[in-house]
Design an enzyme around this catalytic site. Structure first.
Site, short mmCIF file in Angstrom:
data_model
loop_
_atom_site.label_atom_id
_atom_site.label_comp_id
_atom_site.label_asym_id
_atom_site.label_seq_id
_atom_site.Cartn_x
_atom_site.Cartn_y
_atom_site.Cartn_z
N ASP A 1 8.78 22.94 -16.96
CA ASP A 1 7.40 22.53 -16.68
C ASP A 1 6.34 23.59 -16.97
O ASP A 1 5.94 23.77 -18.11
CB ASP A 1 7.35 22.03 -15.22
CG ASP A 1 6.06 21.28 -14.87
OD1 ASP A 1 5.20 21.15 -15.75
OD2 ASP A 1 5.93 20.83 -13.73
N HIS B 1 8.91 14.71 -11.56
CA HIS B 1 8.71 15.12 -10.16
C HIS B 1 9.18 14.03 -9.19
O HIS B 1 10.16 14.24 -8.50
CB HIS B 1 7.25 15.52 -9.84
CG HIS B 1 6.70 16.56 -10.76
ND1 HIS B 1 7.31 17.79 -10.94
CD2 HIS B 1 5.61 16.57 -11.58
CE1 HIS B 1 6.61 18.51 -11.82
NE2 HIS B 1 5.57 17.80 -12.22
ZN LIG Z 1 4.13 18.74 -15.97
#
Ligand SMILES: [Zn+2]
Length: 458
Positions: free
Chosen positions: A316, A265
């Site tokens: 994810d 991220h």
């Molecule tokens: Zn994750």
């Protein structure tokens, strides 16, 4: 068309599509020879899904209509996590991995943090759930890096949520014992397509001493090390309050940043943190479909590339499993931010990041300048000696009509979808043939039953 039949094929290597003659040896390695003249068919190196929580595949469609924020979503995720027994984890993982292969992913980095039973007690085999995930990967035939993930707490000074008991160990020593044992099993070849790595869940979930002890263990082993970093502003604020430092500053101070480190991220990072990542050789994994789904924010891909921070992509939470939007959304967000068509990268560069870039971040290919040493067959490129992990594209698809070698990367990145994935090979074995996996009916049927049990009547 099919690698091995001797005809040259238009293949993506070194940022270009060029005619290559591809063949496999018995060990599943590639022989790739550049040739002149006509080529038939289109071949890509396999996509690498550099950030996955396979069990979260059960959430798809069940968490979309309730509004709320990241933290409300997390509550729903915990509900699902609490319900799953080892066989359920295997069934959910298998469904996720099958979908990955169908979409052109030949490898996955599984950020595995579901460790214990629903009461928080270790299973008789402490790695029962990691084994379920590894077996799921072996069953469908996808390459996997199992990132054994450390987790200790709900947040600074916060008691564990009941569901988090499945994730948390009581001491770094407990974690290291299980992780060391699992590493031994993986490295002895119990799962031939598996490798081992370490993940630190986040600064939320780990106090400083845990980050230091487990992180340094990974550094000593020269293991791949991944960590959720700066996904939410509240995480950065809590880190500043607890440590007087931002997440990347803390990780740097502990000596954990290196070419083996990937920040997943890295959305809410400062210029100073970008400098630290860039100087250390660490990379960033962008997960734009999940980040958009959760309202996390924008990965500053253009800035990262400028700072020479390598990028890769992951699906994810598996709100969708498809490498194509991960590439183009990363680019489109930069265009939306700037209000121009100047984004982060060209199509070929995005394609490189999603294939060779992912393989390097997962530890499957030597980084330039890194000590390669004893690594196994490298992954991620259509080069002689690399693993035969590749995707044969459906060149007759209308989405590619009119494409030529110079425009093909653009066609694929901006107009591509899993529909274009015809055959998929992992280590030279064809696991998807004409868009289908040999066991997909059974895998889907078992997953449907699991979903009915989990969500029926809710
Ligand atoms: Zn994750």
């Amino acid at each position: 068309l099919v690698p091995g039949d001797g005809a040259p094929t238009l293949a993506f290597r070194g940022g270009w599509f060029r005619p290559l003659r591809l063949a496999f040896d018995e060990g599943g390695s590639l022989l790739a020879e550049e040739v002149a003249g006509e080529a038939r068919g289109i071949v890509l190196p396999g996509f690498v899904n550099a950030h996955s929580h396979a069990f979260q595949r059960v959430l798809r469609g069940h968490v979309e209509d309730r509004g709320g924020d990241f933290w409300a979503w997390r509550e729903r995720m915990y509900h699902a996590a609490l319900e799953l027994d080892p066989d359920d984890v295997r069934i959910a993982s298998r469904a996720a991995f099958l979908e990955m292969l169908r979409a052109g992913f030949t490898g996955v980095a599984e950020f595995h943090y579901l460790h214990h039973d629903s009461s928080g007690k270790p299973y008789a085999d402490a790695s029962e759930l990691a084994r379920a995930v590894l077996e799921a990967a072996a069953e469908v035939g996808i390459r996997i890096c199992l990132l054994e993930t450390a987790y200790a707490r709900a947040g600074a000074g916060a008691a564990l949520d009941p569901a988090q008991r499945r994730f948390a160990d009581s001491s770094p020593a407990d974690f290291l014992k299980r992780a060391g044992d699992l590493r031994g099993r993986i490295e002895s070849g119990a799962w031939p397509l598996a490798s081992f790595g370490v993940a630190l869940h986040s600064v939320r979930a780990l106090p400083r001493e845990w980050l230091a002890e487990i992180g340094r263990w990974a550094v000593r082993l020269d293991a791949t090390l991944h960590m959720h970093v700066a996904e939410q502003p509240a995480e950065v604020e809590a880190c500043l309050a607890e440590h007087g430092r931002r997440p990347v500053e803390l990780v740097d101070e502990l000596g954990l940043l290196s070419r083996r480190f990937t920040a997943v991220h890295a959305i809410h990072v400062s210029e100073g943190e970008i400098g630290l990542l860039g100087r250390s050789g660490a990379g960033v994994c962008a997960c734009p479909s999940t980040e958009g789904n959760l309202g996390d924010g924008f990965v500053r891909a253009a800035r990262f590339i400028q700072a020479r921070i390598p990028l890769c992509f992951g699906t994810d939470s598996h709100a969708s499993i498809d490498p194509f939007p991960e590439m183009r959304e990363t680019e489109y967000r930069e265009r939306l931010r700037s209000g121009t068509r100047r984004g982060a990268a060209g199509a070929a560069q995005l394609l490189e990041a999603a294939t060779a870039g992912g393989a390097r971040r997962v530890g499957w290919a030597p980084d330039e300048g890194a000590a390669g040493g004893e690594r196994k067959t490298p992954v991620g490129r259509l080069e002689t000696g690399f693993a035969a992990d590749l995707v044969v594209i459906e060149e007759g698809d209308p989405a590619l009509a009119g494409a030529d070698p110079g425009s093909l990367a653009g066609h694929l990145v901006f107009g591509g979808s899993p529909r274009l994935v015809r055959d998929v090979y992992v280590a030279g074995r064809r696991v998807i043939e004409s868009g289908r996996h040999a066991r997909e009916e059974t895998i889907a049927e078992e997953f449907r039953k699991l979903q009915t049990r989990l969500w029926g009547g809710r």
